[in-house]
Design a protein around this motif. Structure first.
Motif, PDB file in Angstrom:
ATOM      1  N   SER A 187       1.371   9.041   6.769  1.00 40.32           N
ATOM      2  CA  SER A 187       2.321   7.953   6.492  1.00 40.32           C
ATOM      3  C   SER A 187       3.744   8.486   6.351  1.00 40.32           C
ATOM      4  O   SER A 187       4.713   7.807   6.715  1.00 40.32           O
ATOM      5  CB  SER A 187       1.915   7.197   5.230  1.00 40.32           C
ATOM      6  OG  SER A 187       1.753   8.090   4.135  1.00 40.32           O
ATOM      7  N   SER A 190      -3.305  16.426  -0.349  1.00 40.64           N
ATOM      8  CA  SER A 190      -4.615  15.779  -0.315  1.00 40.64           C
ATOM      9  C   SER A 190      -5.688  16.609   0.388  1.00 40.64           C
ATOM     10  O   SER A 190      -6.866  16.477   0.073  1.00 40.64           O
ATOM     11  CB  SER A 190      -4.503  14.413   0.347  1.00 40.64           C
ATOM     12  OG  SER A 190      -4.028  14.543   1.653  1.00 40.64           O
ATOM     13  N   ASN A 204       5.530   4.411   2.292  1.00 41.14           N
ATOM     14  CA  ASN A 204       6.096   5.592   2.963  1.00 41.14           C
ATOM     15  C   ASN A 204       6.753   5.244   4.293  1.00 41.14           C
ATOM     16  O   ASN A 204       7.875   5.671   4.572  1.00 41.14           O
ATOM     17  CB  ASN A 204       5.010   6.651   3.168  1.00 41.14           C
ATOM     18  CG  ASN A 204       4.745   7.421   1.890  1.00 41.14           C
ATOM     19  OD1 ASN A 204       5.569   7.411   0.969  1.00 41.14           O
ATOM     20  ND2 ASN A 204       3.615   8.084   1.809  1.00 41.14           N
ATOM     21  N   SER A 206      -3.793   3.075  -5.814  1.00 44.55           N
ATOM     22  CA  SER A 206      -5.089   2.960  -5.130  1.00 44.55           C
ATOM     23  C   SER A 206      -6.027   4.141  -5.363  1.00 44.55           C
ATOM     24  O   SER A 206      -7.162   4.121  -4.914  1.00 44.55           O
ATOM     25  CB  SER A 206      -4.850   2.806  -3.624  1.00 44.55           C
ATOM     26  OG  SER A 206      -4.202   3.964  -3.123  1.00 44.55           O
ATOM     27  N   LYS A 207      -5.551   5.163  -6.059  1.00 50.01           N
ATOM     28  CA  LYS A 207      -6.410   6.344  -6.229  1.00 50.01           C
ATOM     29  C   LYS A 207      -6.811   6.458  -7.705  1.00 50.01           C
ATOM     30  O   LYS A 207      -7.690   5.729  -8.134  1.00 50.01           O
ATOM     31  CB  LYS A 207      -5.709   7.561  -5.636  1.00 50.01           C
ATOM     32  CG  LYS A 207      -5.418   7.301  -4.141  1.00 50.01           C
ATOM     33  CD  LYS A 207      -4.850   8.443  -3.418  1.00 50.01           C
ATOM     34  CE  LYS A 207      -4.275   8.040  -2.065  1.00 50.01           C
ATOM     35  NZ  LYS A 207      -5.222   7.494  -1.105  1.00 50.01           N
ATOM     36  N   HIS A 245       1.181  13.958   4.529  1.00 52.23           N
ATOM     37  CA  HIS A 245       0.319  12.836   4.941  1.00 52.23           C
ATOM     38  C   HIS A 245       0.904  12.089   6.148  1.00 52.23           C
ATOM     39  O   HIS A 245       2.129  12.000   6.307  1.00 52.23           O
ATOM     40  CB  HIS A 245       0.185  11.877   3.751  1.00 52.23           C
ATOM     41  CG  HIS A 245      -0.827  10.800   3.942  1.00 52.23           C
ATOM     42  ND1 HIS A 245      -0.496   9.504   4.253  1.00 52.23           N
ATOM     43  CD2 HIS A 245      -2.178  10.834   3.858  1.00 52.23           C
ATOM     44  CE1 HIS A 245      -1.597   8.775   4.340  1.00 52.23           C
ATOM     45  NE2 HIS A 245      -2.632   9.565   4.105  1.00 52.23           N
ATOM     46  N   GLY A 300      -2.243  -0.760  -3.919  1.00 48.36           N
ATOM     47  CA  GLY A 300      -0.795  -0.954  -3.807  1.00 48.36           C
ATOM     48  C   GLY A 300      -0.039   0.350  -3.961  1.00 48.36           C
ATOM     49  O   GLY A 300      -0.577   1.335  -4.462  1.00 48.36           O
ATOM     50  N   MET A 312       7.503   8.464  -5.091  1.00 51.17           N
ATOM     51  CA  MET A 312       6.582   7.464  -4.540  1.00 51.17           C
ATOM     52  C   MET A 312       5.156   7.742  -5.019  1.00 51.17           C
ATOM     53  O   MET A 312       4.803   8.881  -5.360  1.00 51.17           O
ATOM     54  CB  MET A 312       6.691   7.546  -2.999  1.00 51.17           C
ATOM     55  CG  MET A 312       5.715   6.714  -2.234  1.00 51.17           C
ATOM     56  SD  MET A 312       4.193   7.646  -2.000  1.00 51.17           S
ATOM     57  CE  MET A 312       3.100   6.336  -1.461  1.00 51.17           C
ATOM     58  N   THR A 338       0.832   5.728  -5.542  1.00 48.69           N
ATOM     59  CA  THR A 338      -0.053   4.590  -5.255  1.00 48.69           C
ATOM     60  C   THR A 338      -0.821   4.181  -6.514  1.00 48.69           C
ATOM     61  O   THR A 338      -1.013   4.969  -7.428  1.00 48.69           O
ATOM     62  CB  THR A 338      -1.113   4.935  -4.174  1.00 48.69           C
ATOM     63  OG1 THR A 338      -2.013   5.886  -4.732  1.00 48.69           O
ATOM     64  CG2 THR A 338      -0.511   5.482  -2.926  1.00 48.69           C
ATOM     65  N   SER A 351       0.868  -1.181   0.000  1.00 48.19           N
ATOM     66  CA  SER A 351       0.000   0.000   0.000  1.00 48.19           C
ATOM     67  C   SER A 351       0.904   1.230   0.000  1.00 48.19           C
ATOM     68  O   SER A 351       2.110   1.119   0.278  1.00 48.19           O
ATOM     69  CB  SER A 351      -0.924   0.031   1.240  1.00 48.19           C
ATOM     70  OG  SER A 351      -0.167   0.342   2.399  1.00 48.19           O
ATOM     71  N   GLY A 352       0.306   2.372  -0.280  1.00 45.02           N
ATOM     72  CA  GLY A 352       1.075   3.605  -0.225  1.00 45.02           C
ATOM     73  C   GLY A 352       1.550   3.870   1.199  1.00 45.02           C
ATOM     74  O   GLY A 352       2.663   4.352   1.413  1.00 45.02           O
ATOM     75  N   TYR A 353       0.705   3.539   2.162  1.00 41.38           N
ATOM     76  CA  TYR A 353       1.078   3.748   3.567  1.00 41.38           C
ATOM     77  C   TYR A 353       2.324   2.924   3.903  1.00 41.38           C
ATOM     78  O   TYR A 353       3.299   3.435   4.466  1.00 41.38           O
ATOM     79  CB  TYR A 353      -0.095   3.369   4.488  1.00 41.38           C
ATOM     80  CG  TYR A 353       0.213   3.659   5.937  1.00 41.38           C
ATOM     81  CD1 TYR A 353      -0.103   4.892   6.496  1.00 41.38           C
ATOM     82  CD2 TYR A 353       0.868   2.728   6.734  1.00 41.38           C
ATOM     83  CE1 TYR A 353       0.213   5.185   7.812  1.00 41.38           C
ATOM     84  CE2 TYR A 353       1.199   3.004   8.043  1.00 41.38           C
ATOM     85  CZ  TYR A 353       0.872   4.231   8.584  1.00 41.38           C
ATOM     86  OH  TYR A 353       1.200   4.519   9.882  1.00 41.38           O
ATOM     87  N   GLU A 389       4.586  16.187  -0.591  1.00 44.13           N
ATOM     88  CA  GLU A 389       3.638  15.614  -1.556  1.00 44.13           C
ATOM     89  C   GLU A 389       3.711  16.493  -2.798  1.00 44.13           C
ATOM     90  O   GLU A 389       4.091  17.664  -2.697  1.00 44.13           O
ATOM     91  CB  GLU A 389       2.210  15.658  -0.989  1.00 44.13           C
ATOM     92  CG  GLU A 389       2.039  14.762   0.213  1.00 44.13           C
ATOM     93  CD  GLU A 389       0.632  14.847   0.833  1.00 44.13           C
ATOM     94  OE1 GLU A 389      -0.344  15.083   0.095  1.00 44.13           O
ATOM     95  OE2 GLU A 389       0.539  14.677   2.049  1.00 44.13           O
ATOM     96  N   ALA A 441       0.925  10.410  -4.566  1.00 45.89           N
ATOM     97  CA  ALA A 441      -0.291   9.596  -4.387  1.00 45.89           C
ATOM     98  C   ALA A 441      -1.491  10.182  -5.139  1.00 45.89           C
ATOM     99  O   ALA A 441      -2.226   9.454  -5.811  1.00 45.89           O
ATOM    100  CB  ALA A 441      -0.616   9.464  -2.902  1.00 45.89           C
ATOM    101  N   HIS A 442      -1.685  11.494  -5.037  1.00 46.69           N
ATOM    102  CA  HIS A 442      -2.878  12.094  -5.645  1.00 46.69           C
ATOM    103  C   HIS A 442      -2.629  12.652  -7.045  1.00 46.69           C
ATOM    104  O   HIS A 442      -3.553  13.164  -7.679  1.00 46.69           O
ATOM    105  CB  HIS A 442      -3.443  13.189  -4.722  1.00 46.69           C
ATOM    106  CG  HIS A 442      -3.983  12.608  -3.463  1.00 46.69           C
ATOM    107  ND1 HIS A 442      -5.284  12.160  -3.336  1.00 46.69           N
ATOM    108  CD2 HIS A 442      -3.373  12.341  -2.280  1.00 46.69           C
ATOM    109  CE1 HIS A 442      -5.455  11.659  -2.130  1.00 46.69           C
ATOM    110  NE2 HIS A 442      -4.310  11.756  -1.465  1.00 46.69           N
ATOM    111  N   ASP A 473       5.949  12.417  -2.775  1.00 41.64           N
ATOM    112  CA  ASP A 473       4.779  11.527  -2.741  1.00 41.64           C
ATOM    113  C   ASP A 473       3.776  12.007  -3.794  1.00 41.64           C
ATOM    114  O   ASP A 473       3.217  13.097  -3.684  1.00 41.64           O
ATOM    115  CB  ASP A 473       4.177  11.599  -1.323  1.00 41.64           C
ATOM    116  CG  ASP A 473       2.934  10.738  -1.150  1.00 41.64           C
ATOM    117  OD1 ASP A 473       2.225  10.504  -2.150  1.00 41.64           O
ATOM    118  OD2 ASP A 473       2.643  10.331  -0.010  1.00 41.64           O
TER     119      ASP A 473
END
Ligand SMILES: Cc1ncc(COP(=O)(O)O)c(C=O)c1O
Length: 384
Positions: A132, A178, A109, A236-237, A130, A243, A232, A234, A104-106, A174, A205-206, A203
């Motif tokens: 994480s 987020s 990190n 998952s978004k 975030h 992942g 980094m 994810t 996962s992203g968490y 980031e 992620a978004h 990061d």
């Protein structure tokens, strides 16, 4: 038992008590909650890929061929050629020599930062990073310093300070925040490397799947991929699956495989998830219209909200509307839910006092007519 009641009561008093919503179904930007169909403005399925037939069919094929679970850690027998194929494709997507995937992203990190730094090192992290990222920094034992949000001068000042000892310095941000929906000044941060020695961890992620002509993210859009040491993100978004990953040099990847505890001591991602991730990367490449449409609609929504006299933050598919008073924010969110919109209030201490907000997370499924009606309704609710 008594102890938990007391702790929960304290949280309730502080306005921090949460409960799980238990959603019955989800499809095309809508959720079914307690029998009510609601437009979902709190999920991260930005490109609307989570039900795309290319993802679900790829997942089904992998499920039939390889089973439900990976059965072991990557370092044991959990490592499939499919994992390597996803890492190869992720590295190309992010423009880096190699990539490593995480559960996962968490986990990415926490594991990465805690094995990159140790006692005596310094981690300089954007104040709004975030949980994480902060957890990874704390676990590392390094000294954690938080610079003001997106304030490159403050970061430069902190980097300029030294207690004389040779220390490793890791700067963390980031690329798309987020809670604020705004973008990090990546070029200006990278420019600090000319005067200060540090490694940079970003990061995405978004931002993954959404920015740059390729959908790679904001580092690519800013043209700083080579200067970011650890990129980094994810699956998952926007990628609609699950992942995390880091894109980096081959030597760094080899070190992570040997030292990163959240990678080593956890069962590998299941084959169906890896296959869906691969299909999502393909779709980001072949269907750029999804991110273009989303960007246009986010701009449209911001304009419509401002026409209603509302205070709007950010510059992305995440659209925070500042209402100020936490009680008002909660009551507007509840009214909107009764009227078919699922949008959650974000209140202090998650955000500063006076900055309570509704955070609208837009997806490909939210058309302009829906956004216009919502902006209009919000305007009415806020100006009574
Ligand atoms: C900025 C940021 N990084 C990392 C994560 C964790 O990613 P994942 O949900 O894949 O664990 C999140 C999730 O909300 C996030 O917002």
């Amino acid at each position: 038992m008594e102890r938990f009641h007391t702790l929960l009561h304290e949280r309730e008093q502080a306005g921090l008590l949460r409960s799980l919503p238990s959603i019955e179904a989800r499809r095309e930007g809508r959720i079914l909650h307690h029998g009510q169909s609601l437009l979902d403005f709190s999920g991260n399925d930005y490109l609307g890929l989570s039900h795309h037939p290319m993802l679900t069919e790829a997942a089904q094929r992998a499920l039939e061929a390889l089973g439900t679970g990976a059965t072991a850690s990557r370092l044991l027998s959990g490592d499939l050629s499919l994992h390597h194929e996803l890492e190869r494709r992720t590295a190309i997507f992010k423009g880096k020599p190699s990539a490593l995937i995480f559960n996962s992203g968490y986990q990415a990190n926490v594991g990465l930062i805690s094995c990159l730094c140790q006692r005596g090192d310094r981690v300089l992290c954007d104040r709004l990073s975030h949980a994480s990222l902060l957890d990874g920094a704390r676990l590392s034992g390094a000294k954690l310093e938080r610079f003001r949000h997106n304030d490159v001068d403050h970061l430069g000042d902190l980097l300029g300070k030294s207690d004389g000892k040779a220390q490793r310095r890791l700067v963390i941000t980031e690329s798309l925040f987020s809670m604020e929906g705004d973008l990090a000044p990546l070029r200006a941060i990278v420019a600090l490397k000319e005067r200060h020695e540090f490694e940079l961890f970003v990061d995405e992620a978004h931002a993954t799947g959404l920015f740059d002509g390729s959908g790679s993210g904001l580092a690519a859009q800013a043209g700083v991929t080579d200067q970011v040491d650890y990129l980094m993100g994810t699956f998952s978004k926007a990628l609609g699956s699950f992942g995390g990953y880091v894109a980096c040099d081959q030597a760094a990847k080899d070190y992570f495989i040997n030292a990163c505890r959240s990678f080593i001591y956890s069962t590998a991602l299941p084959p169906a998830v890896i296959a869906a991730n691969l299909a999502a990367l393909k779709l980001v490449e072949t269907e750029p219209q999804r991110r273009e449409t989303l960007r246009r609609r986010a701009d449209h929504f911001r304009r419509a909200l401002r026409r209603e006299g509302l205070e709007v933050l950010g510059a992305s598919q995440i659209v925070p509307v500042i209402l100020g008073d936490p009680a008002h924010c909660l009551s507007v969110s509840e009214t909107l839910r009764d009227e078919g919109y699922w949008v959650l209030p974000i209140r202090p201490p998650t955000v500063p006092e006076g900055m309570a907000r509704l955070r609208f997370s837009l997806t490909y499924w939210h058309g302009e007519d829906v956004l216009d009606a919502l902006a209009h309704r919000l305007g009415r609710l806020c100006h009574v």
